[in-house]
Every structure is written in C-alpha cells, then in structure tokens.
Design a protein around this motif. Structure first.
Motif, PDB file in Angstrom:
ATOM      1  N   GLU A 124      -6.813  -5.230  41.275  1.00  0.00           N
ATOM      2  CA  GLU A 124      -7.455  -4.916  39.997  1.00  0.00           C
ATOM      3  C   GLU A 124      -8.958  -5.155  40.007  1.00  0.00           C
ATOM      4  OE1 GLU A 124      -5.217  -7.229  37.235  1.00  0.00           O
ATOM      5  OE2 GLU A 124      -3.378  -6.110  37.630  1.00  0.00           O
ATOM      6  N   TRP A 125      -9.433  -6.051  40.841  1.00  0.00           N
ATOM      7  CA  TRP A 125     -10.867  -6.368  40.900  1.00  0.00           C
ATOM      8  C   TRP A 125     -11.675  -5.213  41.489  1.00  0.00           C
ATOM      9  CZ3 TRP A 125      -6.942  -8.975  43.233  1.00  0.00           C
ATOM     10  CH2 TRP A 125      -6.742  -8.723  44.579  1.00  0.00           C
ATOM     11  N   LEU A 126     -11.026  -4.230  42.083  1.00  0.00           N
ATOM     12  CA  LEU A 126     -11.728  -3.067  42.625  1.00  0.00           C
ATOM     13  C   LEU A 126     -11.782  -1.921  41.622  1.00  0.00           C
ATOM     14  CD1 LEU A 126     -10.356  -3.092  46.282  1.00  0.00           C
ATOM     15  CD2 LEU A 126     -12.613  -3.792  45.493  1.00  0.00           C
ATOM     16  N   ASP A 127     -11.423  -2.204  40.391  1.00  0.00           N
ATOM     17  CA  ASP A 127     -11.436  -1.202  39.325  1.00  0.00           C
ATOM     18  C   ASP A 127     -12.864  -0.875  38.889  1.00  0.00           C
ATOM     19  OD1 ASP A 127     -10.063   0.532  37.652  1.00  0.00           O
ATOM     20  OD2 ASP A 127     -10.002  -0.898  36.001  1.00  0.00           O
ATOM     21  N   ASP A 128     -13.789  -1.769  39.158  1.00  0.00           N
ATOM     22  CA  ASP A 128     -15.199  -1.595  38.825  1.00  0.00           C
ATOM     23  C   ASP A 128     -15.777  -0.434  39.640  1.00  0.00           C
ATOM     24  OD1 ASP A 128     -18.115  -2.731  39.982  1.00  0.00           O
ATOM     25  OD2 ASP A 128     -17.862  -2.833  37.810  1.00  0.00           O
ATOM     26  N   ASP A 129     -16.528   0.469  38.985  1.00  0.00           N
ATOM     27  CA  ASP A 129     -17.057   1.653  39.659  1.00  0.00           C
ATOM     28  C   ASP A 129     -18.002   1.319  40.817  1.00  0.00           C
ATOM     29  OD1 ASP A 129     -15.642   3.597  38.318  1.00  0.00           O
ATOM     30  OD2 ASP A 129     -17.161   3.874  36.756  1.00  0.00           O
ATOM     31  N   ALA A 130     -18.808   0.286  40.671  1.00  0.00           N
ATOM     32  CA  ALA A 130     -19.749  -0.084  41.735  1.00  0.00           C
ATOM     33  C   ALA A 130     -18.991  -0.553  42.982  1.00  0.00           C
ATOM     34  CB  ALA A 130     -20.706  -1.158  41.253  1.00  0.00           C
ATOM     35  N   LYS A 131     -17.961  -1.368  42.781  1.00  0.00           N
ATOM     36  CA  LYS A 131     -17.165  -1.850  43.906  1.00  0.00           C
ATOM     37  C   LYS A 131     -16.396  -0.701  44.543  1.00  0.00           C
ATOM     38  CE  LYS A 131     -16.588  -6.526  42.156  1.00  0.00           C
ATOM     39  NZ  LYS A 131     -15.659  -7.511  41.626  1.00  0.00           N
ATOM     40  N   LEU A 132     -15.911   0.197  43.721  1.00  0.00           N
ATOM     41  CA  LEU A 132     -15.175   1.350  44.218  1.00  0.00           C
ATOM     42  C   LEU A 132     -16.075   2.270  45.038  1.00  0.00           C
ATOM     43  CD1 LEU A 132     -12.291   2.407  44.094  1.00  0.00           C
ATOM     44  CD2 LEU A 132     -12.945   3.760  42.121  1.00  0.00           C
ATOM     45  N   GLU A 133     -17.309   2.485  44.559  1.00  0.00           N
ATOM     46  CA  GLU A 133     -18.275   3.309  45.301  1.00  0.00           C
ATOM     47  C   GLU A 133     -18.583   2.685  46.663  1.00  0.00           C
ATOM     48  OE1 GLU A 133     -19.692   6.263  44.961  1.00  0.00           O
ATOM     49  OE2 GLU A 133     -18.718   6.667  43.048  1.00  0.00           O
TER      50      GLU A 133
END
Length: 192
Positions: free
Chosen positions: A137-146
């Motif tokens: 769930e912590w990778l839900d952030d767009d910056a982390k995903l990018e």
C-alpha cells in the motif's frame, strides 16, 4: 520422545507461555484482543525495535510480553532477530528461484495477472493495482510509483514489458516483502 524444538528449556517455557495465552484467549472468547477504540497498553512496556515495523498491540502481544517476563528482554530480542533472519532467508530463497523454470513460470503468472488488458505490457495503473493486491500500500503514492516504473522501464516507453518485469521483479519484491513482513509483524504484536 519429545520433539527437538521442545528439548531446549527456553523454547519449552515459551511453549508453555503460548499455551497459557491461547487458553486465556479461549476462556475470554478473544476479549483481550484490543479494539481500535480502547487499545491495550502496558505501563511497563518499552519499545526499542530498530526496524521499520511499528510495534502495536496485537494477538501475539500477551505471548511476547510473557516471553519477556520468563526469558528476559535480551533473549526475546535475540530470538526475534533469529526469526526475522530466517524469514528473510526464506524470502530470499524464494526470490532466488526467479532464474529457474519454476521461478519463470511464477513470474509469468504474476505478470499475466497484472496485465489486465492483455497488452503484454504493464502501464502505471496496472502496476499500481498489482502492487496494491500484493499488499504494498505504501507504493500507492504517485511519486513512488513513478520511481518504481522508471527503475523497471529500461527502454523509457512508460511501460514495463515481460523482460523488463523479469529483471526488476526480484529486487522490488524482496524490498517490499520485507517491509510488508515488518508491518504485519508489528500489527500482530510480534514487536511488542
């Protein structure tokens, strides 16, 4: 003849504590499990865990606190460290299979499940959905995903094809499975 695990006096005492906690839980009908409204707090509780997992009261808190009372804080921390190392070693052994026929089949199946539109490539939304299904769930952030997408996308087309996935998945899975294990251990009360 006693099982090997119970030949150790410390493990035998820990087993007794676990059995007592289980009997207590059964006799109280699970009533000692803290609710969100009224969390269980121990006045003598010290949390000194040097890891990302957050210590919370959970179903194993009475067992952990009982073990600390019988074995001592240092011994429980040592046992916790051994358990965490064994768990990490097991995850690493699984991830090391990525180059084997079994590992290739597993990665192909994971990729197919993530590739919701059947295009043979994962876009940002498919990657986000797949990571969420895995519990990351912590990778839900767009910056982390990018950042994650750019790590895996070697040809810079904004998509991850199967070959890119095979190269990136073991490292990404290792890092995030360890984080998930710490998070779950904290929620279950294993770090209390």
């Amino acid at each position: 003849m006693a099982p090997t695990a119970l030949r150790s006096p410390k493990l035998a005492r820990l087993s007794v504590i676990a059995a007592a906690a289980l009997m207590l839980w059964q006799s109280l009908g699970g009533a000692w499990v803290p609710s969100a409204a009224a969390p269980l707090r121990s006045p003598c509780r010290r949390i000194g865990v040097a890891m990302a997992g957050k210590a919370e009261d959970g179903i194993f808190t009475p067992v952990v606190q009982g073990a600390k009372a019988v074995l001592g804080e240092g011994e429980v921390q040592k046992m916790r460290g051994q358990a965490i190392k064994a768990h990490c070693d097991m995850m690493q052994a699984f991830l090391d299979t990525s180059d084997t026929p079994f590992g290739k089949i597993a990665l192909k199946k994971i990729f197919e499940l993530a590739d919701e539109d059947g295009s043979g490539q994962l876009d940002k939304e498919e990657l986000k959905a797949a990571l969420k299904k895995l519990g990351f769930e912590w990778l839900d952030d767009d910056a982390k995903l990018e950042k994650l997408l750019s790590k895996g996308d070697k040809d810079d087309d904004g998509l991850i094809d199967f070959d890119e996935f095979v190269n990136a998945a073991p490292g990404i899975l290792k890092q995030n499975l360890i984080k998930l294990a710490k998070q779950n251990g904290g929620k279950l009360g294993m770090l209390s």
